[in-house]
Motif scaffolding. Structure first.
Motif, PDB file in Angstrom:
ATOM      1  N   LYS A 191       0.835  -1.197   0.000  1.00 38.21           N
ATOM      2  CA  LYS A 191       0.000   0.000   0.000  1.00 38.21           C
ATOM      3  C   LYS A 191       0.871   1.249   0.000  1.00 38.21           C
ATOM      4  CE  LYS A 191      -3.675   2.340   2.572  1.00 38.21           C
ATOM      5  NZ  LYS A 191      -4.552   2.322   3.786  1.00 38.21           N
ATOM      6  N   THR A 194       2.911   3.520  -5.934  1.00 32.71           N
ATOM      7  CA  THR A 194       2.228   3.809  -7.194  1.00 32.71           C
ATOM      8  C   THR A 194       3.235   3.719  -8.337  1.00 32.71           C
ATOM      9  OG1 THR A 194       0.703   5.327  -6.074  1.00 32.71           O
ATOM     10  CG2 THR A 194       0.844   5.478  -8.473  1.00 32.71           C
ATOM     11  N   GLN A 196       3.783   4.226 -12.398  1.00 28.44           N
ATOM     12  CA  GLN A 196       3.283   4.786 -13.655  1.00 28.44           C
ATOM     13  C   GLN A 196       4.253   4.420 -14.766  1.00 28.44           C
ATOM     14  OE1 GLN A 196       2.624   9.007 -13.568  1.00 28.44           O
ATOM     15  NE2 GLN A 196       1.959   9.114 -15.704  1.00 28.44           N
TER      16      GLN A 196
END
Length: 377
Positions: A191, A194, A196
């Motif tokens: 968690k 992220t 990309q």
């Protein structure tokens, strides 16, 4: 000094070259490049079964190689065939750091890497770090029994496919201090992580990795707190040997394609390779190839040396490979003419890999400055 390959390395080279010749042509690579993952899981598993990944680790780490010349043999063949699968990032960098610093529970991951069942990435570079390994602004703060990571890692190759990401973060000191940097083994689905992703010009994929209050147990740390810089530098040195050997293999393919083209394409009733001006340019490429091969041998042979010797030879080699590689790529394209720019022709991909290799782990200017600084130290 005897530069001939040992019997084991010669067998490895022959096996890998034969496999890639049969399984990794231009059409296959183009299909892989157009896929969402940017790699072939099938070819990855087959190469792992052949022992290619195991050759990048020492016997103590569960492999059967791990020395400079083992790395060079593998990556020269990968470069010759233009392989885009993430061997450097999974094995040499991510897996290598776990093998160097991991405890007993963490080392179990190395077996999975060698077996081809686990993918890894190394998240170290940041938007403002350029090529400086000591510039780390990502923070690691202790909160109770947890460690909390916050920061932005840039151009993390293979991050999308990775099961685990080795992340560098600062536990103490200023942003440019060598002391105070630690490494953490972060599951990719943690968690706050992220990813990309985007495609790379020379093949494969990378990503921007954002760390937003990523909580880890203290057991996620690799090695001692704040003492990871030396291990990072040593692993980047091994990665540079791999990158230079891969570039050498790509340069060999470029010169071979160019020679074949010059002796096939005809003008005025004879092959254009027989014209003196073009023959001279081809001779220049072959001379650059010999210098490049000597440089790679030199870097591989000094990879296990003391720090100053190792780093000086790495920077000297990286500088030469950047200059020689650019010449080979540009001249190969010019000698071919328009066909060299078409995606369906092998040289289009190979030339891009040669040129872009100079921009990873430090370009020619960076390593020239670094070599001078090391010599003066």
């Amino acid at each position: 000094m005897n530069f001939d390959l040992t019997e084991e390395r010669q067998m490895l080279q022959d096996t890998l070259r034969r496999f890639l010749r049969d399984r990794y042509d231009t059409a296959t690579r183009n299909t892989i490049l157009e896929s969402d993952t940017g790699m072939s899981k099938e070819i990855w598993a087959e190469l792992a079964e052949l022992g290619v990944i195991g050759a990048l680790f020492t016997e103590e780490q569960g492999g059967f190689g791990g020395k400079g010349f083992d790395i060079a043999v593998v990556f020269e063949e990968l470069g010759r065939a233009g392989v885009v699968e993430p061997f450097l990032d999974t094995a040499v960098l991510g897996g290598g750091l776990v093998a160097d610093l991991g405890d007993e529970s963490q080392l179990a991951l190395v077996e999975e890497v060698i077996g081809g069942t686990s993918q890894m990435a190394f998240a170290h570079g940041e938007p403002s770090s350029r090529y400086d390994l000591n510039r780390v602004q990502t923070t690691a703060k202790t909160e109770g029994d947890d460690i909390v990571l916050n920061g932005h890692k840039a151009v993390v190759v293979n991050a999308e496919a990775a099961d685990h990401i080795v992340v560098s973060a600062r536990e103490s000191g200023d942003r440019d201090d060598e002391a105070g940097i630690s490494l953490f083994l972060v599951p990719a689905d943690t968690k706050g992580v992220t990813v990309q992703g985007y495609a790379l010009l020379a093949g494969g994929r990378a990503a921007e990795v954002m760390l937003d209050d990523v909580r880890l147990p203290a057991s996620a740390r690799l090695g001692k707190a704040g003492e990871a810089y030396a291990a990072i530098e040593a692993r980047i040195a091994a990665a540079n040997v791999a990158q230079c050997a891969e570039t050498l293999g790509a340069m060999e393919t470029a010169t071979h394609l160019t020679k074949d083209y010059l002796m096939t394409r005809k003008q005025f009733g004879r092959p254009i390779g027989t014209f003196q001006a073009l023959a001279f340019r081809m001779s220049d490429l072959l001379i650059e190839m010999e210098q490049a091969r000597s440089a790679v041998i030199n870097a591989a042979g000094h990879l296990e040396g003391d720090r100053k010797t190792r780093e000086s030879n790495i920077s000297a080699t990286k500088n030469l490979m950047g200059r020689a590689g650019r010449l080979v790529a540009e001249d190969s394209i010019q000698l071919h003419g328009g066909i060299a720019m078409t995606q369906e022709y092998e040289l289009a991909h190979i030339a891009k890999r040669i040129v872009m290799a100079d921009h990873r782990f430090g370009d020619t200017d960076h390593h020239l400055e670094r070599f001078i600084a090391l010599a003066a130290a």
